[in-house]
Motif scaffolding. Sequence first.
Motif, mmCIF file in Angstrom:
data_model
loop_
_atom_site.group_PDB
_atom_site.id
_atom_site.type_symbol
_atom_site.label_atom_id
_atom_site.label_comp_id
_atom_site.label_asym_id
_atom_site.label_seq_id
_atom_site.Cartn_x
_atom_site.Cartn_y
_atom_site.Cartn_z
ATOM 1 N N LYS A 262 0.822 -1.213 0.000
ATOM 2 C CA LYS A 262 0.000 0.000 0.000
ATOM 3 C C LYS A 262 0.852 1.257 0.000
ATOM 4 O O LYS A 262 1.978 1.276 0.524
ATOM 5 N N GLU B 33 -2.937 -0.779 -2.643
ATOM 6 C CA GLU B 33 -3.914 0.046 -1.932
ATOM 7 C C GLU B 33 -3.351 1.462 -1.827
ATOM 8 O O GLU B 33 -2.344 1.691 -1.176
ATOM 9 N N ASN B 34 -3.996 2.396 -2.492
ATOM 10 C CA ASN B 34 -3.528 3.780 -2.513
ATOM 11 C C ASN B 34 -4.299 4.593 -1.486
ATOM 12 O O ASN B 34 -5.440 5.000 -1.709
ATOM 13 N N LYS B 35 -3.658 4.841 -0.339
ATOM 14 C CA LYS B 35 -4.310 5.581 0.746
ATOM 15 C C LYS B 35 -4.023 7.074 0.676
ATOM 16 O O LYS B 35 -4.469 7.827 1.535
ATOM 17 N N HIS C 120 5.772 10.969 -14.173
ATOM 18 C CA HIS C 120 5.587 9.849 -13.265
ATOM 19 C C HIS C 120 6.856 9.526 -12.481
ATOM 20 O O HIS C 120 7.954 9.939 -12.837
ATOM 21 N N SER D 113 -0.768 15.198 -6.866
ATOM 22 C CA SER D 113 -1.100 13.937 -6.213
ATOM 23 C C SER D 113 -0.553 12.811 -7.087
ATOM 24 O O SER D 113 -0.049 13.044 -8.186
ATOM 25 N N ILE D 114 -0.639 11.591 -6.606
ATOM 26 C CA ILE D 114 -0.103 10.466 -7.376
ATOM 27 C C ILE D 114 -1.167 9.381 -7.500
ATOM 28 O O ILE D 114 -1.905 9.089 -6.565
ATOM 29 N N GLY D 115 -1.218 8.788 -8.681
ATOM 30 C CA GLY D 115 -2.098 7.663 -8.942
ATOM 31 C C GLY D 115 -1.298 6.513 -9.486
ATOM 32 O O GLY D 115 -0.321 6.697 -10.225
ATOM 33 N N VAL D 116 -1.706 5.290 -9.147
ATOM 34 C CA VAL D 116 -0.961 4.101 -9.547
ATOM 35 C C VAL D 116 -1.181 3.829 -11.029
ATOM 36 O O VAL D 116 -2.311 3.799 -11.511
ATOM 37 N N VAL E 145 4.002 5.370 -10.471
ATOM 38 C CA VAL E 145 2.854 6.205 -10.134
ATOM 39 C C VAL E 145 2.850 7.437 -11.028
ATOM 40 O O VAL E 145 3.902 7.939 -11.436
ATOM 41 N N SER F 273 -4.185 8.971 -2.460
ATOM 42 C CA SER F 273 -4.477 9.389 -3.833
ATOM 43 C C SER F 273 -4.864 10.862 -3.927
ATOM 44 O O SER F 273 -4.694 11.481 -4.977
ATOM 45 N N SER F 274 -5.383 11.451 -2.843
ATOM 46 C CA SER F 274 -5.825 12.849 -2.899
ATOM 47 C C SER F 274 -4.913 13.793 -2.112
ATOM 48 O O SER F 274 -5.224 14.969 -1.967
#
Length: 402
Positions: free
Chosen positions: A42, A93-95, A62, A82-85, A72, A97-98
């Motif tokens: 995560k 599990e991206n806790k 990225h 922010s970062i997204g997978v 990411v 993301s925001s």
Amino acid sequence: MNETVAETETFNERAVVVDRPKHHHVLLECADGRFASFNGAKLELSNVGDDNIIWDLHGDNHFVHVKAGLQVERVPSDSGFSIGVLSSTLNVENKISSVALKTVHGPAELPSAYLRRLRSDGWVCLACILSPDTLDGLEWVACTDRYANRERTRETAIAQHISVARTVAEPISLWLIRQYLRSPDVRLSHAPGIAVLHRDDGSRNVQGWHSDFPYHWGTGHKGQVPSPSGNTILGVQRNVCISDFSKERGATAFKLGSHELDEPPPNAWGSAKLHARPDYRSQNGLPYSGTEADVIEAPGGSIILFDSRTWHRAGVNRTNHKRAAMLLAMTPIYVFPKNDTSRAYLAFRDSEVFEQANEREKREVENLMVHQFIGPGGEFAIAPDRDLTGTLQPERLATSRY
């Protein structure tokens, strides 16, 4: 080691050269100072300066997690990004993301690689671990290098510029120290101090060979750790190179590996206690600087960590340029501190600099500088009793110079 040393040549120490890195990893920091961390399952925020917080920037959009290879995406926002997978075979599990992040200067190597060398050799250099902005601030406080013409002030260093607190709270070196001492609870044993070495004039006292607090072998101080000291490691010294460190400019001299001897340096090398005597240099010359000693040459912004048992001494500056370092003695919580840190901490807390620190930095500095004891009513900060100190006999207050 034998008390008789055959080598008598001067300034002939072995130079151990640490090169300026060609590449640095990055950290992804949020507003409160925590870092984007990936533990293999995560994404979350962490205060811990281990491998999990180390990333590389690929292109403009990225990041790649150095240890796990997770990619990411960088998603711009008004307050950073922010970062997204991205596509991955991992079920991540991206806790965070925001969470708004920013890119900050990171180490040249993984923390685990530094730790292996520290445990193997008793020392390691984190080359150029400090950001250029932080290094600039340290030079400003020290009045050296780019600020050599600035007049130095006696104001508490950590209250002068955010760079001092930022260096105290540097996360990679703190993680290494906690791992090496096998304790999460470490403290600063004296307030962050900046040591400036001017050109040697051929006659002034120089520092002799010794081991650092709490061992203090070779210094003549009371309360030295008995030698041999046993298996528990009682201290790590964190020397911050503000200036470029070179042999000619007075870089610290070491007997690398001497921590394993678990004994004081020989008097024949010229101990700190002996060289504190006003007439010792004129009668005996400089302390030992032959081929059995080492000098670590490293760029400004580097942090040298070494086991406090290691024999060392300040170098002799033979240039016209001042050499500055910040000295940070680190000990486990159960070791009585060398000096009072409470007054320096209060100066920091009451300064404008305090508001420039993020929450992680504030917590780390407080944890490192506020010594406490646990009593029936809770935890209490420890500070000197000035009235009680005044009742002591002068001879009991006297300490040796070194």
